[in-house]
Design a protein around this motif. Structure first.
Motif, mmCIF file in Angstrom:
data_model
loop_
_atom_site.group_PDB
_atom_site.id
_atom_site.type_symbol
_atom_site.label_atom_id
_atom_site.label_comp_id
_atom_site.label_asym_id
_atom_site.label_seq_id
_atom_site.Cartn_x
_atom_site.Cartn_y
_atom_site.Cartn_z
ATOM 1 N N GLU A 172 -9.017 -16.674 -7.225
ATOM 2 C CA GLU A 172 -9.969 -17.055 -6.188
ATOM 3 C C GLU A 172 -9.218 -17.248 -4.883
ATOM 4 O OE1 GLU A 172 -12.398 -20.376 -7.146
ATOM 5 O OE2 GLU A 172 -13.031 -19.582 -9.102
ATOM 6 N N LYS A 173 -9.619 -16.460 -3.892
ATOM 7 C CA LYS A 173 -8.949 -16.517 -2.590
ATOM 8 C C LYS A 173 -7.441 -16.325 -2.790
ATOM 9 C CE LYS A 173 -12.808 -17.362 -0.399
ATOM 10 N NZ LYS A 173 -13.381 -16.397 0.556
ATOM 11 N N ASP A 174 -6.645 -17.301 -2.338
ATOM 12 C CA ASP A 174 -5.194 -17.174 -2.458
ATOM 13 C C ASP A 174 -4.660 -17.669 -3.804
ATOM 14 O OD1 ASP A 174 -5.154 -16.173 0.048
ATOM 15 O OD2 ASP A 174 -4.569 -18.055 1.021
ATOM 16 N N GLU A 175 -5.513 -18.177 -4.677
ATOM 17 C CA GLU A 175 -5.070 -18.735 -5.948
ATOM 18 C C GLU A 175 -4.936 -17.643 -7.012
ATOM 19 O OE1 GLU A 175 -4.037 -21.658 -6.644
ATOM 20 O OE2 GLU A 175 -4.657 -22.823 -4.891
ATOM 21 N N LYS A 176 -3.800 -17.657 -7.687
ATOM 22 C CA LYS A 176 -3.572 -16.753 -8.822
ATOM 23 C C LYS A 176 -3.056 -17.627 -9.972
ATOM 24 C CE LYS A 176 -0.927 -14.219 -6.126
ATOM 25 N NZ LYS A 176 -1.377 -14.559 -4.764
ATOM 26 N N ILE A 177 -3.865 -17.769 -11.028
ATOM 27 C CA ILE A 177 -3.571 -18.721 -12.101
ATOM 28 C C ILE A 177 -3.764 -18.040 -13.448
ATOM 29 C CG2 ILE A 177 -4.196 -20.947 -13.127
ATOM 30 C CD1 ILE A 177 -5.302 -21.792 -10.420
ATOM 31 N N LEU A 178 -2.840 -18.310 -14.390
ATOM 32 C CA LEU A 178 -2.977 -17.850 -15.768
ATOM 33 C C LEU A 178 -3.087 -19.060 -16.685
ATOM 34 C CD1 LEU A 178 -0.356 -14.945 -15.882
ATOM 35 C CD2 LEU A 178 -2.839 -14.773 -15.666
ATOM 36 N N ILE A 179 -3.920 -18.942 -17.719
ATOM 37 C CA ILE A 179 -4.165 -20.053 -18.639
ATOM 38 C C ILE A 179 -3.697 -19.643 -20.031
ATOM 39 C CG2 ILE A 179 -5.903 -21.555 -19.685
ATOM 40 C CD1 ILE A 179 -6.662 -19.779 -16.427
ATOM 41 N N TYR A 180 -2.820 -20.463 -20.618
ATOM 42 C CA TYR A 180 -2.233 -20.178 -21.927
ATOM 43 C C TYR A 180 -2.587 -21.272 -22.927
ATOM 44 C CZ TYR A 180 0.796 -16.828 -19.541
ATOM 45 O OH TYR A 180 1.280 -15.779 -18.821
ATOM 46 N N GLU A 181 -2.389 -20.950 -24.205
ATOM 47 C CA GLU A 181 -2.475 -21.991 -25.222
ATOM 48 C C GLU A 181 -1.358 -23.004 -24.964
ATOM 49 O OE1 GLU A 181 -1.462 -20.634 -29.190
ATOM 50 O OE2 GLU A 181 -0.279 -18.980 -28.403
ATOM 51 N N LEU B 42 -1.882 -8.029 -26.221
ATOM 52 C CA LEU B 42 -1.012 -8.330 -27.357
ATOM 53 C C LEU B 42 -1.544 -9.510 -28.151
ATOM 54 C CD1 LEU B 42 2.455 -8.094 -25.580
ATOM 55 C CD2 LEU B 42 1.242 -6.292 -26.802
ATOM 56 N N GLN B 43 -1.429 -9.415 -29.480
ATOM 57 C CA GLN B 43 -1.797 -10.522 -30.348
ATOM 58 C C GLN B 43 -0.784 -10.578 -31.486
ATOM 59 O OE1 GLN B 43 -4.115 -12.727 -29.822
ATOM 60 N NE2 GLN B 43 -5.145 -11.745 -28.097
ATOM 61 N N HIS B 44 -0.019 -11.643 -31.534
ATOM 62 C CA HIS B 44 0.966 -11.823 -32.621
ATOM 63 C C HIS B 44 1.290 -13.300 -32.715
ATOM 64 C CE1 HIS B 44 4.840 -11.572 -34.788
ATOM 65 N NE2 HIS B 44 4.311 -10.486 -35.316
ATOM 66 N N ARG B 45 1.555 -13.763 -33.916
ATOM 67 C CA ARG B 45 1.785 -15.196 -34.121
ATOM 68 C C ARG B 45 3.038 -15.675 -33.416
ATOM 69 N NH1 ARG B 45 4.959 -16.995 -38.543
ATOM 70 N NH2 ARG B 45 3.406 -18.637 -38.858
ATOM 71 N N ASN B 46 3.938 -14.769 -33.009
ATOM 72 C CA ASN B 46 5.154 -15.164 -32.313
ATOM 73 C C ASN B 46 5.140 -14.788 -30.842
ATOM 74 O OD1 ASN B 46 6.543 -14.403 -35.371
ATOM 75 N ND2 ASN B 46 6.782 -16.436 -34.505
ATOM 76 N N LEU B 47 3.952 -14.546 -30.302
ATOM 77 C CA LEU B 47 3.770 -14.346 -28.861
ATOM 78 C C LEU B 47 2.767 -15.382 -28.366
ATOM 79 C CD1 LEU B 47 3.406 -10.455 -28.541
ATOM 80 C CD2 LEU B 47 5.487 -11.814 -28.532
ATOM 81 N N VAL B 48 3.026 -15.962 -27.201
ATOM 82 C CA VAL B 48 2.105 -16.949 -26.660
ATOM 83 C C VAL B 48 0.780 -16.265 -26.325
ATOM 84 C CG1 VAL B 48 2.766 -16.660 -24.242
ATOM 85 C CG2 VAL B 48 1.937 -18.863 -25.041
ATOM 86 N N LYS B 49 -0.317 -16.976 -26.539
ATOM 87 C CA LYS B 49 -1.637 -16.392 -26.354
ATOM 88 C C LYS B 49 -2.159 -16.693 -24.955
ATOM 89 C CE LYS B 49 -4.436 -16.655 -29.796
ATOM 90 N NZ LYS B 49 -5.388 -17.187 -30.806
ATOM 91 N N LEU B 50 -2.557 -15.639 -24.237
ATOM 92 C CA LEU B 50 -3.164 -15.779 -22.913
ATOM 93 C C LEU B 50 -4.657 -16.011 -23.092
ATOM 94 C CD1 LEU B 50 -2.819 -15.595 -19.823
ATOM 95 C CD2 LEU B 50 -3.205 -13.138 -20.018
ATOM 96 N N LEU B 51 -5.135 -17.163 -22.617
ATOM 97 C CA LEU B 51 -6.536 -17.535 -22.820
ATOM 98 C C LEU B 51 -7.454 -17.071 -21.699
ATOM 99 C CD1 LEU B 51 -6.019 -21.202 -24.091
ATOM 100 C CD2 LEU B 51 -6.235 -19.108 -25.443
ATOM 101 N N GLY B 52 -6.895 -16.881 -20.512
ATOM 102 C CA GLY B 52 -7.755 -16.462 -19.408
ATOM 103 C C GLY B 52 -7.018 -16.462 -18.080
ATOM 104 N N GLY B 53 -7.735 -16.201 -17.027
ATOM 105 C CA GLY B 53 -7.139 -16.136 -15.701
ATOM 106 C C GLY B 53 -8.103 -16.613 -14.626
ATOM 107 N N CYS B 54 -7.550 -16.864 -13.472
ATOM 108 C CA CYS B 54 -8.364 -17.287 -12.321
ATOM 109 C C CYS B 54 -7.775 -16.658 -11.074
ATOM 110 C CB CYS B 54 -8.364 -18.809 -12.209
ATOM 111 S SG CYS B 54 -9.140 -19.433 -10.700
#
Length: 821
Positions: A567-576, A553-565
């Motif tokens: 590794e092992k037991d770690e589950k991480i999402l990176i946002y603006e 999704l890409q829209h000016r009124n939706l938060v932008k997901l920049l990436g993810g991680c």
């Protein structure tokens, strides 16, 4: 005696005058005084005086009898009457005139003729007001040739191809002032193939793309079904090229708003309202020339602008900052006789298309190659060949519909393509071999450890939603693989450094998913890091669901997901990163100084922005998505206070003809759940509309639904809103710091919209498109809402009669799960 005779004569004259007003014609000597009207024969249209919203100024206009607030034509739009003493009549020279209280002419048809015999004015069943000679029937003037901002059935938008003279729609200055505004709209038949254009003070603002006899090639919805829009195209002997809208069973209008939107509406006779069918520009890519010369726009991509193949940004620095107005330039210059063509599929073709007499597709290429000034061509079976020279502007990439555009490139571009393709083939082959070996090793390792860890079953279930490929990242001691597709990958070390080892000083908030931290990358870019905690009740299923949904999704009124991680037991999402945090924190924080900044204009803008984000999810994205957890803590505010919807872990993707679903696992937050969802697990787009209605009321009141209880009235927030609005005291519901008599009408209207959204039955709630049309006043008359379901103790019942209230949180990215039944 003489006095009685005089009174009798006056009564007779008044009766005659009144009788004359019962038909559709205004004759010489008859005066229509405000508020008298004349009505068309079929009783559909009226001619009379009206006042726009929020003003006492009076104007002569034509409006629908069954929807008098819908005005289709205005006479004295630049010369308002200041009171109700105005009148309309036929002057001595036969012109239709509007008079003020002193009999001064403020508007006239200005027909210049000396031979008017028995002129009459008639309002036709089409809504056209015609001045004609009664004897001959010849029309001397008609409102359809001098439209304002609305086109109705039977009206013609035309352009004289000899003189260039046009019949145009002209927008109102604003919602309360029908004076001529900045935007005009009409037919452009001179700059290439005929198309509709909206101009902003003479500059193109939006265009429909070429007309091919059936559809406009730049309106993607028309490729799916021929809409009942313009259907007739004709050149007549005097050079008039026009589109005419024929009569049919449905009542349709096309209006040009004061903000430059061309809006198509259909009358809903059952609901007694106008439903918005289409509105253009629909997104940023529809705005003329967004990506500049030789740029291409795609609203589903980020960034939305890219250069056409064979071109590069004219200014790299500006392009990197998101300023695309200077467009692109060729990488390698053309050599005329030694060029080729790059095929670009599913395109809205550029402006200034020149049609050719050639009707065979193969001739298009030959003709363009033979003309050194030809830089692109396209073919449509109904138009034939289209050619471009000089520049390619306002090009857009559609999704699976559109026209193939062939762009002329230097032969050396194709040589580099071949070389690059060879490298790609070699790379793919090597990669395939490596992946095959890795997959075999991973398969052997999984088989060996199969059954050792039953707790991983939920992770396997989530992982089955993906296809294993080269983007797979090993998870849980390498026993399962999770694919996060094309999402940019961050290492855990990189994120730990960005957040100072996830230090408490960088903690932004805590939600059901886990803590959220502020981070700063090595390039000084600020990010929000959402880390799934080991204790979280939400795990891989929600994590992967968010990746699936928001990465597409890409829209000016939706938060932008920049990436993810992963590794092992770690589950991480990176946002603006959102510097103004969440709506929850700004609106409900008791000592938050930012709350003082949220005046009515800002709150109204936030409501509209949230609505546009929901519209994108429901209608405009390539996926059809129900969010299922709309609440203030899931609405973030950027540095300009623009709202952005976040947290898609509970979202549900609909496909095909699906429009509703059900579940035994009720997720979300009570207080924002629609009754049918919280009690029975049934959800649809109308579930999100209910949550949006709660948000509207919370934003107006400045109080949280799950925390509010009126001791005096023993009512919840929704109940309090209903009671005060129903008693005509809506302003008392508004938060005291923003309540104002100047904006009372707008605030009370917003309360009514919120109440329409929180009605008990989904069928009674408006769709999000209708809500936005209400917000923009494209729909003026609002239905009366039914009394909503609300509990007297201020909470919303959950399954089995249970209730839950959430504690205040200032986290930006939260996830709430409630398992019912």
């Amino acid at each position: 005696m003489s006095r009685r005779i005089t009174q009798l004569i006056v009564l007779i004259l008044q009766s005659v005058a009144c009788l004359s007003l019962q038909n559709d014609t205004l004759s010489a000597g008859v005066i229509i005084r405000d508020p008298e009207t004349i009505v068309s024969a079929k009783q559909d249209y009226k001619l009379g005086f009206f006042s726009p919203p929020n003003t006492t100024n009076r104007y002569l206009g034509i409006f629908f009898s069954f929807s008098e607030e819908t005005v289709i034509w205005v006479a004295n739009r630049d010369a308002p009457l200041k009171d109700s003493s105005g009148a309309v009549t036929l002057s001595g020279d036969g012109n239709l005139v509007v008079l003020d209280g002193t009999n001064r002419t403020v508007w006239s048809t200005n027909v210049t003729t000396t031979s008017l015999i028995n002129p009459v004015v008639q309002i036709l069943d089409t809504g056209n007001l015609v001045l004609r000679e009664e004897a001959s029937g010849d029309a001397l003037w008609e409102s359809f040739s001098h439209p304002t901002d609305v086109m109705v059935q039977g009206m013609r938008l035309m352009q004289n191809v000899n003189t260039g003279k046009q019949v145009l729609l002209t927008a109102w200055k604003n919602a309360t002032d029908p004076a001529i505004g900045s935007f005009t709209g009409g037919l452009d038949a001179l700059s290439g193939t005929p198309q509709l254009v909206v101009w902003d003070e003479g500059r193109p603002h939006w265009r429909s793309g070429p007309w091919n006899g059936l559809i406009f090639l730049g309106i993607k919805e028309m490729f799916y079904a021929y809409l009942d829009g313009f259907t007739q195209v004709r050149n007549d002997s005097v050079g008039n090229f026009f589109y005419s809208r024929p009569q049919n069973n449905g009542l349709v209008t096309i209006s040009l708003s004061s903000s430059g939107s061309a809006i198509r509406k259909l009358w809903n006779g059952e609901a007694k309202r106008w439903d918005v069918v289409m509105s253009y520009p629909e997104n940023e890519c529809d705005v003329y020339g967004t990506c500049g010369p030789f740029g291409s726009c795609n609203s589903l991509e980020s960034p939305i602008c890219s250069c056409l193949r064979g071109f590069e940004p004219a200014n790299e620095d500006e392009w990197g900052r998101g300023n695309w107005t200077n467009g692109c330039r060729r990488r390698k210059q053309l050599r005329c006789g030694d060029d080729g063509f790059e095929r670009m599929r599913y395109m809205k073709v550029p402006d200034f298309a020149r049609a050719s007499s050639s009707r065979v597709q193969d001739e298009c290429r030959t003709e363009c190659l033979g003309n050194c000034s030809c830089i692109a061509y396209a073919y449509d079976i109904n138009i034939g060949c289209m050619f471009w020279s000089d520049t390619l502007i306002d090009t857009q990439e559609f999704d699976r519909v559109g026209v193939d555009l062939y762009v002329r490139l230097s032969a050396s571009e194709f040589d580099s393509h071949k070389e690059r393709n060879m490298y790609i083939i070699i790379g793919v082959a090597v990669g395939f071999v490596c992946i095959s070996v890795m997959m075999f090793i991973a398969w052997w390792f999984i088989v060996k450890r199969k059954g050792n860890n039953a707790q991983d079953s939920s992770i396997l279930e989530a992982g089955q939603m993906f296809t294993t490929d080269s983007t797979a990242i090993v998870l849980k001691n390498e026993s399962k693989e999770v694919n996060i597709g094309d999402l940019p990958k961050f290492t855990f070390e990189m994120l730990a450094n960005a957040t100072n080892q996830f230090h408490e000083d960088n903690l932004l908030g805590r939600g059901g998913f886990g803590p959220v931290y502020k981070g700063v990358l090595a390039n000084n870019k600020e990010i929000a890091v959402k880390r799934l905690s080991a204790e979280s009740g939400q795990g891989m299923q929600e994590f992967m669901n968010e990746v699936i949904v928001i990465s597409k999704l890409q829209h000016r009124n939706l938060v932008k997901l920049l990436g993810g991680c992963v590794e092992k037991d770690e589950k991480i999402l990176i946002y603006e990163y959102m510097p103004n945090k969440s709506l929850d924190a700004c609106l409900f924080g008791p000592t938050n100084p930012t709350k003082k900044l949220l005046d009515w204009n800002m709150r109204s803008s936030i409501i509209e922005g949230i609505g546009r984000g929901i519209l994108y999810l429901h209608r405009d994205s390539r996926l059809r998505i129900i969010h299922r957890d709309l609440k203030p803590s899931n609405v973030l505010l950027d540095q300009d206070w623009n709202p952005k919807i976040s947290d898609f872990g509970m979202a549900r993707i609909f496909g095909g003809n699906e429009d509703h679903g059900s579940t035994a696992r009720v997720v979300g937050t009570y207080g924002y759940m629609a009754p049918e969802y919280g009690m029975e697990g049934r959800f649809s787009e109308k579930s999100d509309v209910y949550s949006f209605g709660v948000l509207i009321l919370e934003i107006i009141k400045g109080k949280k639904n799950t925390h509010y209880f009126n001791d005096e009235l023993s009512l919840s927030l929704i109940g309090c809103a209903w009671k005060m609005w129903n008693e005509g005291n809506g302003l008392s519901f508004v938060e005291e710091s923003i309540a104002s008599r100047e904006t009372e009408e707008e605030m009370v209207r917003c309360i009514q919209m919120g109440l329409l959204c929180v009605q008990e039955y989904p069928k009674d709630r408006p769709s999000i498109e209708i809500v936005l049309s209400m917000l923009s006043r494209d729909i003026v008359d609002l239905p009366v809402p039914k009394q909503p379901v609300f509990a007297e103790n201020g909470s919303t019942p959950g399954p089995n009669g249970s209730t839950q209230q959430n504690v205040y949180s200032n986290n930006e990215l939260t996830l709430s799960v409630l398992d019912g039944r």
